[in-house]
Design an enzyme around this catalytic site. Structure first.
Site, PDB file in Angstrom:
ATOM      1  N   LYS A 128      42.016  30.083  32.179  1.00  0.00           N
ATOM      2  CA  LYS A 128      42.815  31.053  32.468  1.00  0.00           C
ATOM      3  C   LYS A 128      42.787  32.057  31.518  1.00  0.00           C
ATOM      4  O   LYS A 128      42.426  31.413  30.279  1.00  0.00           O
ATOM      5  CB  LYS A 128      44.354  30.700  32.794  1.00  0.00           C
ATOM      6  CG  LYS A 128      44.963  31.875  33.728  1.00  0.00           C
ATOM      7  CD  LYS A 128      44.608  31.846  35.142  1.00  0.00           C
ATOM      8  CE  LYS A 128      44.994  32.682  36.207  1.00  0.00           C
ATOM      9  NZ  LYS A 128      44.984  32.545  37.519  1.00  0.00           N
ATOM     10  N   ASP A 168      43.663  38.199  38.683  1.00  0.00           N
ATOM     11  CA  ASP A 168      44.989  37.593  39.072  1.00  0.00           C
ATOM     12  C   ASP A 168      45.917  38.798  38.850  1.00  0.00           C
ATOM     13  O   ASP A 168      45.390  39.871  39.005  1.00  0.00           O
ATOM     14  CB  ASP A 168      45.182  36.523  37.857  1.00  0.00           C
ATOM     15  CG  ASP A 168      46.376  35.559  37.995  1.00  0.00           C
ATOM     16  OD1 ASP A 168      46.405  34.722  38.758  1.00  0.00           O
ATOM     17  OD2 ASP A 168      47.526  36.053  37.523  1.00  0.00           O
TER      18      ASP A 168
HETATM   19  P1  NDP Z   1      48.963  41.695  42.244  1.00  0.00           P
HETATM   20  O1  NDP Z   1      48.961  42.289  40.702  1.00  0.00           O
HETATM   21  O2  NDP Z   1      47.834  42.071  42.940  1.00  0.00           O
HETATM   22  O3  NDP Z   1      50.208  41.635  42.664  1.00  0.00           O
HETATM   23  C1  NDP Z   1      51.492  40.934  42.040  1.00  0.00           C
HETATM   24  C2  NDP Z   1      52.781  41.179  42.883  1.00  0.00           C
HETATM   25  O4  NDP Z   1      53.574  40.520  42.321  1.00  0.00           O
HETATM   26  C3  NDP Z   1      53.242  42.733  42.861  1.00  0.00           C
HETATM   27  O5  NDP Z   1      53.894  42.830  43.993  1.00  0.00           O
HETATM   28  C4  NDP Z   1      54.264  42.688  41.659  1.00  0.00           C
HETATM   29  O6  NDP Z   1      54.981  43.574  41.506  1.00  0.00           O
HETATM   30  C5  NDP Z   1      54.721  41.250  42.171  1.00  0.00           C
HETATM   31  N1  NDP Z   1      55.191  40.682  40.652  1.00  0.00           N
HETATM   32  C6  NDP Z   1      54.642  40.482  39.509  1.00  0.00           C
HETATM   33  N2  NDP Z   1      55.129  39.940  38.521  1.00  0.00           N
HETATM   34  C7  NDP Z   1      56.410  39.807  38.921  1.00  0.00           C
HETATM   35  C8  NDP Z   1      57.647  39.642  38.371  1.00  0.00           C
HETATM   36  N3  NDP Z   1      57.702  39.323  37.141  1.00  0.00           N
HETATM   37  N4  NDP Z   1      58.532  39.644  39.172  1.00  0.00           N
HETATM   38  C9  NDP Z   1      58.846  40.115  40.555  1.00  0.00           C
HETATM   39  N5  NDP Z   1      57.404  40.363  40.967  1.00  0.00           N
HETATM   40  C10 NDP Z   1      56.346  40.429  40.286  1.00  0.00           C
HETATM   41  O7  NDP Z   1      48.644  39.916  42.068  1.00  0.00           O
HETATM   42  P2  NDP Z   1      48.154  38.812  42.982  1.00  0.00           P
HETATM   43  O8  NDP Z   1      48.561  39.226  44.321  1.00  0.00           O
HETATM   44  O9  NDP Z   1      46.635  38.711  42.590  1.00  0.00           O
HETATM   45  O10 NDP Z   1      48.727  37.682  42.359  1.00  0.00           O
HETATM   46  C11 NDP Z   1      50.214  37.189  42.714  1.00  0.00           C
HETATM   47  C12 NDP Z   1      50.358  35.893  42.681  1.00  0.00           C
HETATM   48  O11 NDP Z   1      49.392  35.013  43.244  1.00  0.00           O
HETATM   49  C13 NDP Z   1      50.235  35.274  41.218  1.00  0.00           C
HETATM   50  O12 NDP Z   1      51.118  34.229  40.850  1.00  0.00           O
HETATM   51  C14 NDP Z   1      48.656  34.972  40.877  1.00  0.00           C
HETATM   52  O13 NDP Z   1      48.619  33.972  39.772  1.00  0.00           O
HETATM   53  C15 NDP Z   1      48.629  34.203  42.132  1.00  0.00           C
HETATM   54  N6  NDP Z   1      47.244  34.069  42.677  1.00  0.00           N
HETATM   55  C16 NDP Z   1      46.483  35.142  42.753  1.00  0.00           C
HETATM   56  C17 NDP Z   1      45.049  35.021  43.358  1.00  0.00           C
HETATM   57  C18 NDP Z   1      44.061  35.923  43.530  1.00  0.00           C
HETATM   58  O14 NDP Z   1      43.091  35.919  43.851  1.00  0.00           O
HETATM   59  N7  NDP Z   1      44.499  37.043  43.273  1.00  0.00           N
HETATM   60  C19 NDP Z   1      44.574  33.515  43.524  1.00  0.00           C
HETATM   61  C20 NDP Z   1      45.554  32.552  43.550  1.00  0.00           C
HETATM   62  C21 NDP Z   1      47.000  32.832  43.056  1.00  0.00           C
HETATM   63  P3  NDP Z   1      55.253  44.662  40.523  1.00  0.00           P
HETATM   64  O15 NDP Z   1      54.025  45.653  40.747  1.00  0.00           O
HETATM   65  O16 NDP Z   1      56.472  45.205  40.461  1.00  0.00           O
HETATM   66  O17 NDP Z   1      54.679  44.068  39.177  1.00  0.00           O
HETATM   67  O1  2IT Z   2      45.151  31.525  40.296  1.00  0.00           O
HETATM   68  C1  2IT Z   2      43.953  31.705  40.749  1.00  0.00           C
HETATM   69  O2  2IT Z   2      43.380  30.568  41.297  1.00  0.00           O
HETATM   70  C2  2IT Z   2      43.187  32.912  40.595  1.00  0.00           C
HETATM   71  N1  2IT Z   2      43.783  33.920  40.193  1.00  0.00           N
HETATM   72  C3  2IT Z   2      42.085  32.864  41.166  1.00  0.00           C
HETATM   73  C4  2IT Z   2      40.849  32.446  40.407  1.00  0.00           C
HETATM   74  C5  2IT Z   2      39.501  32.570  40.394  1.00  0.00           C
HETATM   75  O3  2IT Z   2      38.649  32.233  39.561  1.00  0.00           O
HETATM   76  O4  2IT Z   2      39.067  33.313  41.257  1.00  0.00           O
END
Ligand code: NDP
Ligand code: 2IT
Length: 453
Positions: A128, A168
């Site tokens: 990461k 992420d």
């Molecule tokens: P985005 O940046 O697209 O969206 C993040 C969302 O979560 C936003 O709505 C944001 O709101 C909110 N958020 C972030 N930080 C906080 C906080 N401290 N408190 C409250 N809300 C918060 O990210 P993703 O959708 O890609 O990721 C969301 C989660 O999923 C994370 O935990 C990530 O690690 C996990 N994840 C993502 C993957 C991916 O492929 N993208 C794969 C697997 C897991 P705001 O705009 O106000 O910050």
């Molecule tokens: O938390 C996760 O699994 C991710 N943010 C996706 C990682 C990736 O390499 O696609």
């Protein structure tokens, strides 16, 4: 030494060595506590000190990211890449851009990624990275200059067969494009060095949708295995980013009414079911705040605060925002709210007290490393397409994703049952993910020769 005291000794050492890494300690202790029965069955893993080795990143890189803002001022951020474990394949895992990013958070995410990636069945190790850069309020040009400076340093440590970052929090198609462009300028064309790329330069169809869709495919399996189904259920989803949007879309396609989305300021309640096209317009096109939804959709309401404090009745809790967003007090209200299952789209969104509360209330619990593995799984399929110099259709990739999520659920359920913890899908995911990595580490031996017989 008994397996239980071995586990305890590893945790004690971990806390002594890095007392200022609470997120990493939380993730490591949650995993290690479920591994004791595996060690009882495989004493050779204790002898080879697999746990002591698995909690230590193979490499942790920290670097400076200087960049120039639109006013001409020089800004400085801190960048990280933690290459945690390469036992089963090249390092793989996302990059997070958020002001809260520090070594503890990157290590917790990298550690989770080891076992999540193992569960996908695909040959990828765990890593990461990220930086404490806040993309909010920055112009495209600022984000581009930041990403170029980030990649100027990161490019020294990654490669298609070595370490393949992706998105992420705060890193989506725009950022991956800027990062990839800079890598290409520095090193020449390398199609496979990042995943989540644009479709015009080597990205995979269905990667954008993969984490959210995968979460719903996993939830479907979790419910079916327990005599329930998705159709007709009401869901609370947190977040409004990549994972939340595509979880909402797939859930609604399969007959779930999603009644909320949120951001770090507040949440929307829409009793008619979230209109995902409006969320996409606000978040993906305008890069706005979720509050704007209430101005555009009749009978929807915006509230400040956490969606997990909302007084709502629903069946499914699908946290898709960030770590530790649900605490024990909030989770203790789930049963009365009607919740039958929690499945995690975000990484480690439930704190340890919340997980205990689910178990005490008999709520089904699908842990992040299993439930959100669809994103990285399709990333690995993107790597495979890049190696073949071919692109697969949306239907093919989505079908593979569906199969992988079904497999992850079954592997977790089977492992839990085999080790006498039937229905504990967290222990099952930890054990199934751990076994493959431990086996690979064991048979690859040590850096220094060690007679393990
Ligand atoms: P985005 O940046 O697209 O969206 C993040 C969302 O979560 C936003 O709505 C944001 O709101 C909110 N958020 C972030 N930080 C906080 C906080 N401290 N408190 C409250 N809300 C918060 O990210 P993703 O959708 O890609 O990721 C969301 C989660 O999923 C994370 O935990 C990530 O690690 C996990 N994840 C993502 C993957 C991916 O492929 N993208 C794969 C697997 C897991 P705001 O705009 O106000 O910050
Ligand atoms: O938390 C996760 O699994 C991710 N943010 C996706 C990682 C990736 O390499 O696609």
């Amino acid at each position: 030494m008994s397996a239980a005291s071995y586990v305890q000794s590893i945790l004690t050492t971990l806390k002594q060595r890095d007392p200022n890494q609470p997120e990493f300690f939380e993730a490591a202790s949650a995993l290690l506590k479920t591994i004791t029965p595996v060690l009882e069955k495989h004493p050779e893993y204790m002898k080879a000190n697999i746990l002591g080795r698995i909690v230590e990143p193979e490499r942790a890189i920290q670097f400076a990211i200087p960049w120039q803002d639109d006013k001409g001022q020089i800004q400085i951020n801190r960048g990280f890449r933690v290459q945690f474990n390469s036992a089963i394949g090249p390092y793989k895992g996302g990059l997070r851009l958020h002001p809260s990013v520090n070594l503890s958070i990157v290590k917790f995410l990298g550690f989770e990624q080891i076992f999540k990636n193992s569960l996908t069945t695909l040959p990828i190790g765990g890593a990461k990275g990220g930086a404490d850069f806040d993309p909010k309020g920055k112009s495209n040009a600022e984000v581009m200059r930041f990403c170029q400076s980030f990649m100027t340093e990161l490019s020294k440590y990654i490669g298609p067969d070595l370490d393949v970052p992706a998105g992420d929090i705060g890193v989506g198609a725009r950022e991956i494009g800027y990062l990839y462009g800079q890598y290409k300028r520095l090193k020449g064309a390398q199609r496979g060095v990042l995943t989540g790329k644009g479709l015009s330069y080597g990205g995979s169809l269905a990667r954008t949708e993969a984490t959210g869709y995968g979460l719903i495919y996993y939830t479907d399996e979790l419910l079916k295995a327990n005599g329930e189904s998705l159709a007709g259920k009401r869901a609370v989803i947190s977040g409004a980013g990549n994972v939340a949007i595509y979880a909402t879309q797939k859930a609604e396609e399969l007959g779930v009414k999603v009644i909320t989305v949120s951001d770090s300021n507040g949440y929307i309640v829409d009793e008619n079911g979230i209109d995902v096209a409006v969320v996409k317009q606000i978040k993906e096109v305008e890069r706005g705040r979720i509050k704007a939804y209430a101005d555009r959709v009749a009978d929807s309401h915006y509230y400040e605060g956490s969606v997990w404090d909302a007084d709502l009745q629903y069946d499914l809790a699908l946290p898709c925002a960030t770590q530790n967003e649900i605490d024990g007090t909030q989770a203790a209200r789930f049963k009365a709210a009607g919740v039958i299952a929690v499945a995690e789209g975000a990484n480690m969104p439930s704190d340890p007290e919340a997980i205990t509360a689910y178990t005490d209330a008999g709520i089904l619990y699908g842990p992040a490393k299993a439930a959100n593995a669809g994103g990285v799984a399709v990333s690995a399929l993107e790597m495979s397409q890049n190696s073949r110099r071919l692109s697969d259709s949306f239907e093919k990739v989505d079908g593979q994703l569906h199969d992988i999520m079904q497999h992850i659920f079954k592997a977790s359920a089977d492992a839990a049952a085999e080790y006498g913890m039937a229905g504990d899908y967290e222990a099952g995911a930890n054990i199934a993910g751990f076994l493959k990595v431990a086996d690979a580490m064991y048979y690859q031996g040590m850096k220094v020769y060690l007679d393990i017989n």
